[in-house]
Structures are given as structure tokens and as C-alpha cells.
Design an enzyme around this catalytic site. Structure first.
Site, PDB file in Angstrom:
ATOM      1  N   GLY A   1       0.815  -1.213   0.000  1.00 41.88           N
ATOM      2  CA  GLY A   1       0.000   0.000   0.000  1.00 41.88           C
ATOM      3  C   GLY A   1       0.847   1.261   0.000  1.00 41.88           C
ATOM      4  N   ASP A   2       1.944   1.239   0.752  1.00 37.90           N
ATOM      5  CA  ASP A   2       2.863   2.379   0.780  1.00 37.90           C
ATOM      6  C   ASP A   2       3.492   2.577  -0.596  1.00 37.90           C
ATOM      7  OD1 ASP A   2       2.303   2.100   3.510  1.00 37.90           O
ATOM      8  OD2 ASP A   2       4.094   0.885   3.822  1.00 37.90           O
TER       9      ASP A   2
END
Length: 305
Positions: A250-251
Site C-alpha cells: 500500500g505504501d
């Protein structure tokens, strides 16, 4: 310039154990240690994508020193504040028949430490980007990110917020350029369960109404939805690939979106870059490289009308 803030960075200790059993001595078949924390992951991936940035945050003890040394070896630009007491946390991820995680608490952050951070944040200039990512320790209030945004408001800084619950909700009044909840986090805010990309759309639009300029909702293998500042909604499938390690995916999507927008100023292309970068990390033992991302970009055709 892009700045990332990781208030509570970590060493991520990832272990593989065959047929893990509680209450018994188990031995690892493989183990790796990485510098971790959402903002740090964004900084690493931005660096891998040749986007200049600087990682800010707090470190403490020998674990904090190890985090900085690992980032130095990767040529990631850092400017951490060193806390006098405590230890930067260690997060354990156990991969066996099921995946389990134990995340450390981290050191306490005092008011004088916050003042040192504000001095660094005050150096951020007009048109720079500040990424506020991840959880904060219990010693800080859930308005910590919004307090930072309030302090820097009026400087025309792009804020990117990747957080949950009140930490995210309180930031919306300052019109962040981008927020990136996943579908579970978005559903938690509105008290609903969101399973499909179609389910996500009305709630992404509601979050825009609450102040966010762009709402990027990640959905793991289901891809992502972007309710963008140009008034459009883009739906993208996840590129195909074999899941290796979900930590930081997600990052990486956040980093990919930022990199894509920096290069094209096109929201759809930024989403494409975010999807491919997130998947590239999920299909790697560590985080996406430029070569990993390019392979997926060249073959991606996953947008829906």
C-alpha cells in the site's frame, strides 16, 4: 521536494516457519530484517523510482541506529530526530500456514521532541509535498497530523495522508492533495463493508466531499479506485503477479501515485503507476524497483469504464 514523515519507524523482522505451533520451540527456515514504517517505505520506493525525497521522523536506541544505517546503505536521504530514551520498535511478521504480526510499541515522544520536528517542518517550501503516513504512538493525540497541517497551512504544500480512523478524518478539513485508505479502512470510517470496486465509489466520493482532493482506495488483489480532483472516478484492476510479501504494498502504491503525478500531472496515469508499483512490491521480497515497475507498466491494461 517531497518529504515523508514516519513518527514511529521500525525494524521489520520477517520470518518463515513451517507448520508453526504455539507453545513449542519453532525454528525459522528463512528470516530477513528491513527498515519499516509507512513513510520510510514511501521514501525507499520514491528513491527507487528516481524521485528526490527526504525521510523525517524519530529514532531511538540501537534499533533506531540500525534503521538509519540500513537506509544510508540504500542511499535514502534522511533527517531523523534522535530521542534520548527508549528504542525504535521491532515489528515481527510470522509467515507459516497463516500470517501473523506482532508490532512493537515504540518510544515515547516528548513535547521538546515535537518542537524539534516543527523546526524541520517549517523549512518545507511552497509546492513541496509532505507525506504523513502510518500510525502514531499512544503518547500523541489523534489530531497530530491535522495539527501539523494547520501549522503549515497557507504555504501551498501538498499533503498526502495515509492513516486510519480519526487520524485521517481530522486531516480532511485541510484539503489534503491525496488520502489513501484501503477498502476496509474506508468502510470502518463509514460503518459499512466494502468488497467490490463498485461498493467503494460512493464512499470515496463522500470522502472527497469531506475535503480530500484525491481519494485513492487500495483493495489488494482487487486493484484500486481513484476519485480524483478532476471530477472523475477511475477503476483499475491489480496487475497479475504472484504474492510474495504484502508488507509495504500500500505504501508503494502511494509512492507510485506520487511519482506518476510528478512525471505526468495526469491522475489516470498516476493511478496506473500506483497500481503497478504496489503490485511490484507485493510480488517482491522487499520493495519495488524501477525495473520491477517498468515490466508491469509495459503490459498493464486494467482500467474499467
Amino acid at each position: 521536494m517531497i518529504y515523508t514523515l514516519t513518527v514511529n519507524p521500525s525494524l521489520d523482522y520477517i520470518t518463515d516457519v513451517k507448520d508453526f505451533e504455539t507453545g513449542k520451540v519453532n525454528r525459522t527456515s528463512n528470516e530477513t530484517i528491513f527498515p519499516g514504517g509507512k513513510g520510510i517505505n514511501v521514501s525507499i520506493v520514491l528513491h527507487n523510482l528516481s524521485i528526490e525525497n527526504k525521510a523525517l521522523g524519530f529514532t531511538a536506541g540501537f534499533t533506531g541506529k540500525a534503521i538509519e544505517e540500513m537506509l544510508l546503505k540504500q542511499n535514502v536521504n534522511t533527517d531523523f530526530i534522535h530521542l534520548e530514551k527508549g528504542l525504535s520498535r521491532i515489528n515481527l511478521k510470522l509467515r507459516s500456514n497463516e500470517e501473523s504480526e506482532i508490532n512493537g510499541k515504540g518510544p515515547d515522544i516528548k513535547n521538546e521532541d515535537i518542537e524539534k520536528l516543527y523546526v524541520k517542518l517549517d523549512e518545507i517550501k511552497e509546492n513541496d509535498t509532505l507525506v504523513l503516513a502510518g500510525s502514531i504512538p499512544s503518547c500523541l493525540s489523534e489530531s497530530f497530523y491535522s495539527e501539523i497541517m494547520k501549522r503549515l497551512s497557507g504555504k501551498n504544500i501538498r499533503f498526502v495522508v495515509d492513516a486510519t480512523k480519526d487520524l485521517l478524518k481530522k486531516s480532511l478539513e485541510f484539503r489534503p492533495f491525496l488520502v489513501k485508505p484501503n477498502n476496509h479502512e474506508l468502510g470502518e470510517i463509514f460503518g459499512v463493508e466494502l468488497k467490490s470496486r463498485e461498493d467503494v465509489i460512493p464512499y470515496a466520493l463522500k470522502m472527497k466531499e469531506m475535503g480530500a482532493q484525491n481519494v485513492l482506495v487500495s483493495m489488494a488483489g482487487e486493484g484500486a479506485v481513484l476519485a480524483s480532483a478532476d471530477g472523475k472516478v477511475y477503476k483499475g484492476k491489480a496487475p497479475k503477479g504472484k504474492l510474495v510479501n504484502s508488507v509495504g504494498a500500500g505504501d508503494s502504491m502511494v509512492a507510485g501515485f506520487i511519482a506518476g503525478y510528478e512525471k505526468t500531472h495526469d491522475y489516470k496515469q498516476a493511478l496506473k503507476m500506483g497500481l503497478c508499483t504496489g503490485t511490484a512490491s507485493a510480488c517482491s521480497e522487499f520493495l519495488a524497483t524501477q525495473a520491477d515497475v517498468d515490466k508491469l507498466l509495459n503490459s498493464y491494461d486494467g482500467f474499467e469504464d
